[in-house]
Design an enzyme around this catalytic site. Structure first.
Site, PDB file in Angstrom:
ATOM      1  N   GLU A  36      51.720  30.558  29.841  1.00  0.00           N
ATOM      2  CA  GLU A  36      51.398  29.822  28.604  1.00  0.00           C
ATOM      3  C   GLU A  36      51.354  30.811  27.446  1.00  0.00           C
ATOM      4  OE1 GLU A  36      50.629  26.566  27.300  1.00  0.00           O
ATOM      5  OE2 GLU A  36      50.600  27.858  25.537  1.00  0.00           O
ATOM      6  N   GLN A  44      45.275  17.151  21.027  1.00  0.00           N
ATOM      7  CA  GLN A  44      46.131  16.537  20.011  1.00  0.00           C
ATOM      8  C   GLN A  44      45.727  15.115  19.597  1.00  0.00           C
ATOM      9  OE1 GLN A  44      50.337  17.275  21.245  1.00  0.00           O
ATOM     10  NE2 GLN A  44      49.491  18.840  22.580  1.00  0.00           N
ATOM     11  N   VAL A  79      58.354  30.895  29.194  1.00  0.00           N
ATOM     12  CA  VAL A  79      59.496  30.859  30.108  1.00  0.00           C
ATOM     13  C   VAL A  79      60.760  30.667  29.277  1.00  0.00           C
ATOM     14  CG1 VAL A  79      60.592  29.500  31.944  1.00  0.00           C
ATOM     15  CG2 VAL A  79      58.141  29.999  32.029  1.00  0.00           C
ATOM     16  N   CYS A 162      52.586   9.965  22.552  1.00  0.00           N
ATOM     17  CA  CYS A 162      51.720   8.898  22.041  1.00  0.00           C
ATOM     18  C   CYS A 162      52.493   7.902  21.182  1.00  0.00           C
ATOM     19  CB  CYS A 162      50.525   9.433  21.264  1.00  0.00           C
ATOM     20  SG  CYS A 162      49.317   8.100  21.019  1.00  0.00           S
ATOM     21  N   ASP A 299      54.404  15.303  29.250  1.00  0.00           N
ATOM     22  CA  ASP A 299      55.442  14.827  28.332  1.00  0.00           C
ATOM     23  C   ASP A 299      56.856  15.199  28.757  1.00  0.00           C
ATOM     24  OD1 ASP A 299      53.318  13.924  26.843  1.00  0.00           O
ATOM     25  OD2 ASP A 299      53.465  15.479  25.301  1.00  0.00           O
ATOM     26  N   LYS A 307      54.384   8.879  27.033  1.00  0.00           N
ATOM     27  CA  LYS A 307      53.988  10.280  27.113  1.00  0.00           C
ATOM     28  C   LYS A 307      52.637  10.434  26.427  1.00  0.00           C
ATOM     29  CE  LYS A 307      58.809  11.620  27.301  1.00  0.00           C
ATOM     30  NZ  LYS A 307      58.814  11.830  28.739  1.00  0.00           N
ATOM     31  N   THR A 308      51.580  10.456  27.231  1.00  0.00           N
ATOM     32  CA  THR A 308      50.219  10.546  26.682  1.00  0.00           C
ATOM     33  C   THR A 308      49.341  11.422  27.569  1.00  0.00           C
ATOM     34  OG1 THR A 308      49.410   8.647  27.956  1.00  0.00           O
ATOM     35  CG2 THR A 308      50.287   8.165  25.762  1.00  0.00           C
ATOM     36  N   ALA A 310      46.501  10.425  28.455  1.00  0.00           N
ATOM     37  CA  ALA A 310      45.926   9.457  29.391  1.00  0.00           C
ATOM     38  C   ALA A 310      46.798   9.342  30.640  1.00  0.00           C
ATOM     39  CB  ALA A 310      45.783   8.102  28.709  1.00  0.00           C
ATOM     40  N   CYS A 344      46.997   3.653  25.422  1.00  0.00           N
ATOM     41  CA  CYS A 344      47.231   3.945  24.016  1.00  0.00           C
ATOM     42  C   CYS A 344      46.062   3.381  23.224  1.00  0.00           C
ATOM     43  CB  CYS A 344      48.552   3.279  23.629  1.00  0.00           C
ATOM     44  SG  CYS A 344      49.085   3.837  22.040  1.00  0.00           S
TER      45      CYS A 344
END
Ligand code: FAD
Length: 400
Positions: A36, A44, A79, A162, A299, A307-308, A310, A344
Protein backbone atom coordinates in the site's frame (compact mmCIF):
# COMPACT_ATOMS: atom_id res chain seq x y z
CA UNK A 1 16.36 -10.79 -4.47
CA UNK A 2 12.61 -11.27 -4.08
CA UNK A 3 10.74 -11.43 -0.78
CA UNK A 4 8.17 -14.17 -0.29
CA UNK A 5 4.95 -14.15 1.78
CA UNK A 6 2.15 -16.69 2.28
CA UNK A 7 -0.39 -14.02 1.38
CA UNK A 8 0.25 -10.79 -0.49
CA UNK A 9 -2.56 -8.22 -0.39
CA UNK A 10 -2.42 -5.55 -3.09
CA UNK A 11 -3.99 -2.36 -1.70
CA UNK A 12 -4.52 -1.42 1.94
CA UNK A 13 -7.80 0.45 1.57
CA UNK A 14 -11.17 -0.68 2.92
CA UNK A 15 -10.94 -4.16 1.43
CA UNK A 16 -7.23 -4.90 1.90
CA UNK A 17 -7.07 -3.94 5.59
CA UNK A 18 -10.34 -5.69 6.42
CA UNK A 19 -9.25 -8.97 4.85
CA UNK A 20 -5.79 -8.77 6.47
CA UNK A 21 -7.36 -8.24 9.91
CA UNK A 22 -9.71 -11.17 9.40
CA UNK A 23 -6.97 -13.51 8.14
CA UNK A 24 -4.81 -12.67 11.18
CA UNK A 25 -7.71 -13.52 13.46
CA UNK A 26 -8.04 -16.94 11.79
CA UNK A 27 -4.32 -17.80 11.83
CA UNK A 28 -1.73 -15.79 13.73
CA UNK A 29 1.15 -17.62 12.02
CA UNK A 30 0.15 -16.62 8.54
CA UNK A 31 2.85 -14.50 6.91
CA UNK A 32 0.89 -11.64 5.30
CA UNK A 33 2.17 -8.56 3.46
CA UNK A 34 0.05 -5.57 2.43
CA UNK A 35 1.42 -3.50 -0.44
CA UNK A 36 0.00 0.00 0.00
CA UNK A 37 1.66 3.26 -1.08
CA UNK A 38 -0.45 5.76 0.86
CA UNK A 39 0.60 7.27 4.17
CA UNK A 40 -3.10 7.79 4.92
CA UNK A 41 -6.24 5.69 4.97
CA UNK A 42 -9.49 7.45 3.98
CA UNK A 43 -13.08 6.83 5.05
CA UNK A 44 -14.51 8.03 1.73
CA UNK A 45 -18.27 7.82 2.53
CA UNK A 46 -17.87 10.96 4.67
CA UNK A 47 -16.77 13.02 1.64
CA UNK A 48 -20.42 13.53 0.60
CA UNK A 49 -21.02 15.18 3.96
CA UNK A 50 -17.79 17.17 3.73
CA UNK A 51 -19.18 18.56 0.47
CA UNK A 52 -22.37 19.45 2.30
CA UNK A 53 -20.56 21.25 5.12
CA UNK A 54 -21.44 18.68 7.79
CA UNK A 55 -17.85 17.53 8.47
CA UNK A 56 -14.32 18.78 8.00
CA UNK A 57 -12.32 16.63 5.59
CA UNK A 58 -9.79 15.72 8.30
CA UNK A 59 -12.31 13.41 10.01
CA UNK A 60 -12.06 11.09 7.00
CA UNK A 61 -8.29 10.59 7.21
CA UNK A 62 -6.10 8.53 9.55
CA UNK A 63 -2.57 7.13 9.41
CA UNK A 64 -2.36 3.88 7.47
CA UNK A 65 0.28 2.66 9.94
CA UNK A 66 -2.31 2.61 12.74
CA UNK A 67 -4.54 0.22 10.77
CA UNK A 68 -2.06 -2.33 9.45
CA UNK A 69 -2.91 -5.33 11.69
CA UNK A 70 -0.22 -6.37 14.17
CA UNK A 71 2.12 -8.96 12.68
CA UNK A 72 1.32 -7.99 9.08
CA UNK A 73 4.18 -6.58 6.98
CA UNK A 74 3.48 -3.21 5.37
CA UNK A 75 5.32 -2.80 2.08
CA UNK A 76 4.96 0.95 1.52
CA UNK A 77 5.08 0.79 -2.23
CA UNK A 78 2.84 0.38 -5.23
CA UNK A 79 2.44 -2.62 -7.49
CA UNK A 80 3.30 -1.95 -11.12
CA UNK A 81 2.58 -5.35 -12.68
CA UNK A 82 1.40 -8.89 -11.99
CA UNK A 83 2.99 -12.21 -13.02
CA UNK A 84 0.30 -14.68 -11.98
CA UNK A 85 2.05 -17.59 -13.72
CA UNK A 86 5.13 -16.98 -11.53
CA UNK A 87 3.05 -16.09 -8.43
CA UNK A 88 4.72 -12.74 -8.10
CA UNK A 89 4.14 -9.00 -8.39
CA UNK A 90 6.52 -6.22 -9.31
CA UNK A 91 6.61 -3.03 -7.23
CA UNK A 92 7.90 0.44 -8.09
CA UNK A 93 10.75 0.52 -5.53
CA UNK A 94 10.88 -2.77 -3.61
CA UNK A 95 11.44 -5.12 -6.52
CA UNK A 96 9.57 -8.38 -6.89
CA UNK A 97 7.41 -10.03 -4.22
CA UNK A 98 6.28 -13.62 -4.54
CA UNK A 99 3.34 -15.26 -2.82
CA UNK A 100 1.45 -18.49 -2.27
CA UNK A 101 -1.87 -16.62 -2.34
CA UNK A 102 -2.80 -13.11 -3.40
CA UNK A 103 -5.73 -10.79 -2.69
CA UNK A 104 -6.17 -8.02 -5.26
CA UNK A 105 -7.79 -4.88 -3.77
CA UNK A 106 -6.33 -1.64 -5.17
CA UNK A 107 -9.74 0.04 -5.60
CA UNK A 108 -10.90 2.08 -8.58
CA UNK A 109 -9.11 4.67 -10.70
CA UNK A 110 -10.56 8.14 -11.18
CA UNK A 111 -10.17 9.13 -14.84
CA UNK A 112 -10.44 12.94 -14.54
CA UNK A 113 -8.84 13.43 -17.96
CA UNK A 114 -11.61 11.50 -19.74
CA UNK A 115 -13.70 14.69 -19.55
CA UNK A 116 -12.08 17.36 -21.71
CA UNK A 117 -11.17 20.46 -19.72
CA UNK A 118 -12.08 18.95 -16.35
CA UNK A 119 -8.59 18.59 -14.78
CA UNK A 120 -7.94 22.33 -15.20
CA UNK A 121 -11.46 23.45 -14.35
CA UNK A 122 -11.86 21.48 -11.12
CA UNK A 123 -11.80 23.44 -7.87
CA UNK A 124 -12.64 26.88 -9.21
CA UNK A 125 -15.44 28.92 -10.79
CA UNK A 126 -18.19 26.60 -9.58
CA UNK A 127 -16.72 23.29 -10.81
CA UNK A 128 -16.63 20.87 -7.88
CA UNK A 129 -16.56 17.16 -7.02
CA UNK A 130 -16.81 15.12 -3.82
CA UNK A 131 -14.56 12.48 -5.40
CA UNK A 132 -11.28 13.18 -3.61
CA UNK A 133 -10.08 14.20 -0.17
CA UNK A 134 -8.76 17.53 -1.45
CA UNK A 135 -11.81 18.30 -3.58
CA UNK A 136 -14.85 17.87 -1.35
CA UNK A 137 -14.49 21.06 0.71
CA UNK A 138 -14.75 23.20 -2.40
CA UNK A 139 -18.20 21.71 -3.05
CA UNK A 140 -19.33 23.27 0.24
CA UNK A 141 -17.84 26.62 -0.74
CA UNK A 142 -19.74 26.57 -4.04
CA UNK A 143 -22.94 25.41 -2.42
CA UNK A 144 -22.78 28.07 0.31
CA UNK A 145 -22.41 30.83 -2.25
CA UNK A 146 -25.15 29.62 -4.60
CA UNK A 147 -28.24 31.82 -4.43
CA UNK A 148 -29.63 31.73 -7.96
CA UNK A 149 -28.92 30.33 -11.42
CA UNK A 150 -28.39 26.77 -12.53
CA UNK A 151 -26.83 23.82 -10.67
CA UNK A 152 -25.93 20.72 -12.66
CA UNK A 153 -25.06 17.32 -11.16
CA UNK A 154 -23.49 14.65 -13.34
CA UNK A 155 -22.96 10.90 -13.39
CA UNK A 156 -20.56 9.27 -15.88
CA UNK A 157 -21.35 6.32 -18.16
CA UNK A 158 -18.88 4.08 -16.31
CA UNK A 159 -19.29 2.18 -13.05
CA UNK A 160 -18.55 4.47 -10.08
CA UNK A 161 -17.79 3.88 -6.45
CA UNK A 162 -20.99 4.47 -4.53
CA UNK A 163 -23.63 4.73 -7.23
CA UNK A 164 -25.74 6.93 -4.95
CA UNK A 165 -23.09 9.59 -4.35
CA UNK A 166 -23.84 11.57 -7.56
CA UNK A 167 -27.43 12.12 -6.36
CA UNK A 168 -26.82 12.50 -2.60
CA UNK A 169 -24.95 15.79 -2.90
CA UNK A 170 -27.72 17.11 -5.14
CA UNK A 171 -30.40 16.43 -2.51
CA UNK A 172 -28.22 18.04 0.15
CA UNK A 173 -27.71 21.07 -2.10
CA UNK A 174 -31.46 21.35 -2.67
CA UNK A 175 -32.16 21.05 1.05
CA UNK A 176 -29.52 23.68 1.85
CA UNK A 177 -31.10 26.04 -0.70
CA UNK A 178 -34.54 25.34 0.77
CA UNK A 179 -33.33 26.20 4.26
CA UNK A 180 -31.82 29.45 3.00
CA UNK A 181 -34.92 30.35 0.97
CA UNK A 182 -33.15 30.11 -2.42
CA UNK A 183 -34.57 26.82 -3.74
CA UNK A 184 -37.08 28.52 -6.09
CA UNK A 185 -34.28 30.63 -7.60
CA UNK A 186 -32.03 27.73 -8.59
CA UNK A 187 -32.71 25.43 -11.55
CA UNK A 188 -31.38 22.01 -10.43
CA UNK A 189 -30.64 19.45 -13.15
CA UNK A 190 -29.36 15.88 -12.82
CA UNK A 191 -27.65 14.48 -15.93
CA UNK A 192 -27.77 10.70 -15.94
CA UNK A 193 -26.25 8.51 -18.67
CA UNK A 194 -28.80 5.82 -17.80
CA UNK A 195 -32.52 5.38 -18.15
CA UNK A 196 -33.63 5.18 -14.55
CA UNK A 197 -33.30 7.13 -11.32
CA UNK A 198 -32.32 4.00 -9.36
CA UNK A 199 -32.04 0.32 -10.31
CA UNK A 200 -34.22 -1.06 -7.52
CA UNK A 201 -37.91 -0.28 -8.05
CA UNK A 202 -38.85 0.31 -4.42
CA UNK A 203 -36.14 2.93 -3.98
CA UNK A 204 -36.72 4.43 -7.44
CA UNK A 205 -40.30 5.26 -6.45
CA UNK A 206 -39.13 6.79 -3.17
CA UNK A 207 -36.55 8.94 -4.96
CA UNK A 208 -39.08 10.19 -7.53
CA UNK A 209 -40.99 11.75 -4.64
CA UNK A 210 -37.82 13.41 -3.33
CA UNK A 211 -37.03 14.82 -6.80
CA UNK A 212 -40.56 16.15 -7.03
CA UNK A 213 -40.40 17.76 -3.59
CA UNK A 214 -37.29 19.74 -4.51
CA UNK A 215 -38.42 20.50 -8.08
CA UNK A 216 -35.34 18.80 -9.58
CA UNK A 217 -35.26 17.90 -13.29
CA UNK A 218 -33.82 14.40 -13.85
CA UNK A 219 -32.42 14.03 -17.39
CA UNK A 220 -31.71 10.64 -18.95
CA UNK A 221 -29.05 9.47 -21.46
CA UNK A 222 -26.79 12.50 -20.98
CA UNK A 223 -23.07 11.98 -20.49
CA UNK A 224 -20.63 14.81 -19.69
CA UNK A 225 -17.74 14.96 -22.19
CA UNK A 226 -16.34 18.48 -21.82
CA UNK A 227 -16.22 21.49 -19.53
CA UNK A 228 -15.51 24.90 -21.05
CA UNK A 229 -14.79 26.68 -17.80
CA UNK A 230 -14.18 30.12 -19.31
CA UNK A 231 -17.77 30.15 -20.70
CA UNK A 232 -19.26 28.17 -17.78
CA UNK A 233 -20.58 25.65 -20.29
CA UNK A 234 -20.76 21.86 -19.98
CA UNK A 235 -21.00 19.67 -23.07
CA UNK A 236 -23.00 16.45 -22.96
CA UNK A 237 -23.36 13.53 -25.35
CA UNK A 238 -27.10 13.00 -25.56
CA UNK A 239 -28.39 9.70 -26.92
CA UNK A 240 -32.00 9.24 -28.01
CA UNK A 241 -34.08 6.04 -27.77
CA UNK A 242 -32.76 4.92 -31.19
CA UNK A 243 -29.12 5.27 -30.19
CA UNK A 244 -28.67 8.49 -32.20
CA UNK A 245 -26.17 10.73 -30.43
CA UNK A 246 -25.61 14.47 -30.52
CA UNK A 247 -23.77 17.07 -28.46
CA UNK A 248 -25.65 19.50 -26.26
CA UNK A 249 -24.32 22.54 -24.40
CA UNK A 250 -25.62 23.50 -20.98
CA UNK A 251 -24.68 26.60 -19.04
CA UNK A 252 -24.12 26.33 -15.30
CA UNK A 253 -23.40 28.42 -12.25
CA UNK A 254 -22.43 25.33 -10.27
CA UNK A 255 -21.55 21.88 -11.60
CA UNK A 256 -20.85 18.86 -9.38
CA UNK A 257 -18.94 16.35 -11.49
CA UNK A 258 -18.67 12.64 -10.79
CA UNK A 259 -15.71 11.63 -12.98
CA UNK A 260 -15.44 8.53 -15.18
CA UNK A 261 -13.85 5.59 -13.34
CA UNK A 262 -12.19 2.30 -14.27
CA UNK A 263 -9.90 -0.35 -12.85
CA UNK A 264 -6.38 1.01 -12.22
CA UNK A 265 -4.23 0.88 -15.38
CA UNK A 266 -1.77 -1.67 -13.94
CA UNK A 267 -4.75 -3.99 -13.36
CA UNK A 268 -6.36 -3.30 -16.76
CA UNK A 269 -3.05 -4.12 -18.47
CA UNK A 270 -2.63 -7.44 -16.65
CA UNK A 271 -3.67 -11.03 -17.30
CA UNK A 272 -6.07 -10.87 -14.34
CA UNK A 273 -8.96 -9.04 -15.97
CA UNK A 274 -12.22 -9.86 -17.68
CA UNK A 275 -13.37 -8.30 -20.96
CA UNK A 276 -14.40 -5.09 -19.23
CA UNK A 277 -11.08 -4.67 -17.46
CA UNK A 278 -12.11 -5.68 -13.90
CA UNK A 279 -10.51 -8.54 -11.97
CA UNK A 280 -12.11 -11.72 -13.27
CA UNK A 281 -13.53 -13.43 -10.19
CA UNK A 282 -16.37 -15.81 -9.55
CA UNK A 283 -19.37 -13.72 -8.42
CA UNK A 284 -20.04 -16.02 -5.48
CA UNK A 285 -16.68 -17.24 -4.13
CA UNK A 286 -14.66 -14.15 -5.24
CA UNK A 287 -11.92 -16.56 -6.33
CA UNK A 288 -10.18 -15.77 -9.60
CA UNK A 289 -11.72 -17.65 -12.52
CA UNK A 290 -8.33 -18.70 -13.94
CA UNK A 291 -5.83 -18.45 -11.05
CA UNK A 292 -7.23 -20.33 -8.03
CA UNK A 293 -4.66 -18.88 -5.61
CA UNK A 294 -5.91 -15.34 -6.32
CA UNK A 295 -8.97 -13.62 -4.82
CA UNK A 296 -10.29 -10.13 -5.37
CA UNK A 297 -12.84 -7.89 -3.70
CA UNK A 298 -13.82 -4.26 -3.43
CA UNK A 299 -14.12 -1.74 -6.23
CA UNK A 300 -11.63 -3.45 -8.55
CA UNK A 301 -13.35 -6.81 -8.59
CA UNK A 302 -15.50 -7.81 -11.51
CA UNK A 303 -18.53 -8.75 -9.43
CA UNK A 304 -21.30 -7.18 -11.40
CA UNK A 305 -22.58 -5.25 -8.45
CA UNK A 306 -22.34 -1.85 -6.85
CA UNK A 307 -18.92 -0.74 -5.69
CA UNK A 308 -19.30 0.28 -2.05
CA UNK A 309 -17.67 -0.13 1.33
CA UNK A 310 -20.88 -1.83 2.42
CA UNK A 311 -20.32 -4.49 -0.26
CA UNK A 312 -16.75 -4.95 1.00
CA UNK A 313 -18.09 -5.56 4.53
CA UNK A 314 -20.01 -8.58 3.17
CA UNK A 315 -17.29 -9.70 0.72
CA UNK A 316 -14.41 -9.73 3.24
CA UNK A 317 -15.67 -12.65 5.37
CA UNK A 318 -16.35 -14.64 2.17
CA UNK A 319 -12.83 -14.05 0.80
CA UNK A 320 -11.31 -14.83 4.21
CA UNK A 321 -13.23 -18.11 4.60
CA UNK A 322 -12.61 -19.35 1.04
CA UNK A 323 -8.95 -18.32 1.12
CA UNK A 324 -8.37 -20.05 4.48
CA UNK A 325 -10.02 -23.13 3.01
CA UNK A 326 -7.61 -22.99 0.06
CA UNK A 327 -4.64 -22.55 2.39
CA UNK A 328 -5.64 -25.46 4.64
CA UNK A 329 -7.15 -27.92 2.11
CA UNK A 330 -5.66 -26.85 -1.22
CA UNK A 331 -9.17 -26.32 -2.57
CA UNK A 332 -12.48 -24.82 -1.52
CA UNK A 333 -14.35 -27.63 0.22
CA UNK A 334 -16.69 -25.53 2.35
CA UNK A 335 -17.79 -22.85 -0.11
CA UNK A 336 -18.93 -19.50 1.21
CA UNK A 337 -20.89 -17.44 -1.28
CA UNK A 338 -21.37 -13.67 -1.64
CA UNK A 339 -24.96 -12.82 -2.68
CA UNK A 340 -24.11 -9.45 -4.21
CA UNK A 341 -25.22 -7.47 -1.17
CA UNK A 342 -24.62 -3.77 -1.44
CA UNK A 343 -26.07 -0.85 0.37
CA UNK A 344 -26.46 2.75 -0.56
CA UNK A 345 -27.32 5.24 2.16
CA UNK A 346 -29.17 7.78 0.02
CA UNK A 347 -28.96 11.04 1.93
CA UNK A 348 -32.02 12.99 0.77
CA UNK A 349 -31.51 16.07 2.94
CA UNK A 350 -29.97 17.20 6.21
CA UNK A 351 -31.27 14.64 8.75
CA UNK A 352 -32.98 12.51 6.10
CA UNK A 353 -31.86 9.21 4.61
CA UNK A 354 -33.27 6.35 2.54
CA UNK A 355 -31.25 3.19 3.11
CA UNK A 356 -31.19 1.11 -0.08
CA UNK A 357 -29.93 -2.46 0.49
CA UNK A 358 -30.10 -4.99 -2.33
CA UNK A 359 -28.48 -8.09 -3.86
CA UNK A 360 -27.21 -9.24 -7.30
CA UNK A 361 -30.77 -9.53 -8.62
CA UNK A 362 -31.77 -6.07 -7.34
CA UNK A 363 -33.96 -7.68 -4.70
CA UNK A 364 -34.13 -5.64 -1.50
CA UNK A 365 -31.85 -7.24 1.15
CA UNK A 366 -32.78 -5.33 4.30
CA UNK A 367 -30.83 -5.33 7.59
CA UNK A 368 -33.61 -3.61 9.55
CA UNK A 369 -37.16 -4.76 10.36
CA UNK A 370 -38.78 -1.53 9.10
CA UNK A 371 -39.26 0.20 5.76
CA UNK A 372 -35.93 1.89 4.91
CA UNK A 373 -37.38 3.31 1.66
CA UNK A 374 -38.97 5.92 3.94
CA UNK A 375 -36.78 8.95 4.68
CA UNK A 376 -35.61 8.63 8.27
CA UNK A 377 -33.57 10.67 10.73
CA UNK A 378 -32.48 7.43 12.47
CA UNK A 379 -30.79 6.20 9.28
CA UNK A 380 -29.09 9.59 8.83
CA UNK A 381 -27.79 9.25 12.39
CA UNK A 382 -26.60 5.74 11.53
CA UNK A 383 -24.64 7.01 8.51
CA UNK A 384 -23.16 10.12 10.07
CA UNK A 385 -22.45 8.97 13.64
CA UNK A 386 -22.54 5.16 13.93
CA UNK A 387 -21.08 3.80 10.67
CA UNK A 388 -17.81 5.78 10.93
CA UNK A 389 -17.20 4.28 14.40
CA UNK A 390 -18.08 0.79 13.15
CA UNK A 391 -15.70 1.31 10.23
CA UNK A 392 -12.60 2.41 12.15
CA UNK A 393 -13.10 0.29 15.26
CA UNK A 394 -14.97 -2.71 13.89
CA UNK A 395 -14.58 -3.43 10.19
CA UNK A 396 -10.90 -2.47 9.83
CA UNK A 397 -10.11 -4.49 12.96
CA UNK A 398 -11.76 -7.57 11.46
CA UNK A 399 -14.67 -7.42 13.92
CA UNK A 400 -17.78 -6.11 12.15
P1 FAD B 1 -10.13 1.77 -1.54
O1 FAD B 1 -10.71 1.86 -0.18
O2 FAD B 1 -10.21 2.98 -2.41
O3 FAD B 1 -8.64 1.30 -1.38
C1 FAD B 1 -7.78 1.03 -2.46
C2 FAD B 1 -6.35 1.12 -1.96
O4 FAD B 1 -5.46 0.61 -2.94
C3 FAD B 1 -5.93 2.56 -1.66
O5 FAD B 1 -5.47 2.67 -0.34
C4 FAD B 1 -4.82 2.83 -2.68
O6 FAD B 1 -3.82 3.68 -2.17
C5 FAD B 1 -4.31 1.42 -2.97
N1 FAD B 1 -3.65 1.30 -4.27
C6 FAD B 1 -3.94 1.96 -5.41
N2 FAD B 1 -3.07 1.64 -6.37
C7 FAD B 1 -2.20 0.74 -5.83
C8 FAD B 1 -1.08 0.04 -6.34
N3 FAD B 1 -0.64 0.23 -7.58
N4 FAD B 1 -0.43 -0.81 -5.51
C9 FAD B 1 -0.85 -1.01 -4.23
N5 FAD B 1 -1.91 -0.35 -3.70
C10 FAD B 1 -2.58 0.51 -4.49
N6 FAD B 1 -19.37 3.30 0.20
C11 FAD B 1 -20.39 2.97 1.04
O7 FAD B 1 -20.48 1.81 1.43
N7 FAD B 1 -21.30 3.88 1.47
C12 FAD B 1 -21.24 5.18 1.10
O8 FAD B 1 -22.05 6.00 1.51
C13 FAD B 1 -20.17 5.58 0.22
N8 FAD B 1 -20.08 6.85 -0.19
C14 FAD B 1 -19.01 7.24 -0.96
C15 FAD B 1 -18.91 8.57 -1.34
C16 FAD B 1 -17.83 9.01 -2.11
C17 FAD B 1 -17.75 10.46 -2.50
C18 FAD B 1 -16.83 8.07 -2.50
C19 FAD B 1 -15.65 8.54 -3.29
C20 FAD B 1 -16.93 6.73 -2.14
C21 FAD B 1 -18.03 6.30 -1.39
N9 FAD B 1 -18.19 4.95 -1.02
C22 FAD B 1 -19.25 4.58 -0.21
C23 FAD B 1 -17.36 3.89 -1.67
C24 FAD B 1 -16.30 3.27 -0.78
O9 FAD B 1 -15.46 4.25 -0.21
C25 FAD B 1 -15.48 2.31 -1.65
O10 FAD B 1 -16.35 1.44 -2.33
C26 FAD B 1 -14.51 1.46 -0.81
O11 FAD B 1 -13.57 2.29 -0.19
C27 FAD B 1 -13.84 0.41 -1.70
O12 FAD B 1 -12.79 -0.23 -1.02
P2 FAD B 1 -11.49 -0.73 -1.80
O13 FAD B 1 -10.61 -1.32 -0.78
O14 FAD B 1 -11.89 -1.52 -2.98
O15 FAD B 1 -10.83 0.61 -2.37
Amino acid sequence: MSAHHNVVIVGGGTAGITVAARLRKKDRNLDIAIIEPSEYHYYQPIWTLVGAGEFKKEVSRRNTADYIPKGVTWVKDRVTSFSPEENSVLTADSGELSYDFMVVAPGIQIDWDKVKGLPNALGKDGVCSNYGYDNAEYTWEVLRNLKSGRAIFTQPNTPVKCGGAPQKIMYLTADHLRRKGHLKDVDIQFMSPGETVFGVEKFRLALLKVLDRYGITFNYRKNLVEIRASDKVAVFEVTDENGHMELEEESYDMIHVVPPQSAPDFVKNSALVDEEGWVDVDNGTLQHNRYPNIFSLGDVSGTTKAKTGAAVRKQAPIVTANLMNMIEQGKITNTKVYNGYSSCPLVTGYGKLILAEFDYDNNPDPSFPFDTAKERWSMYFLKTRILPILYWSGMLKGRA
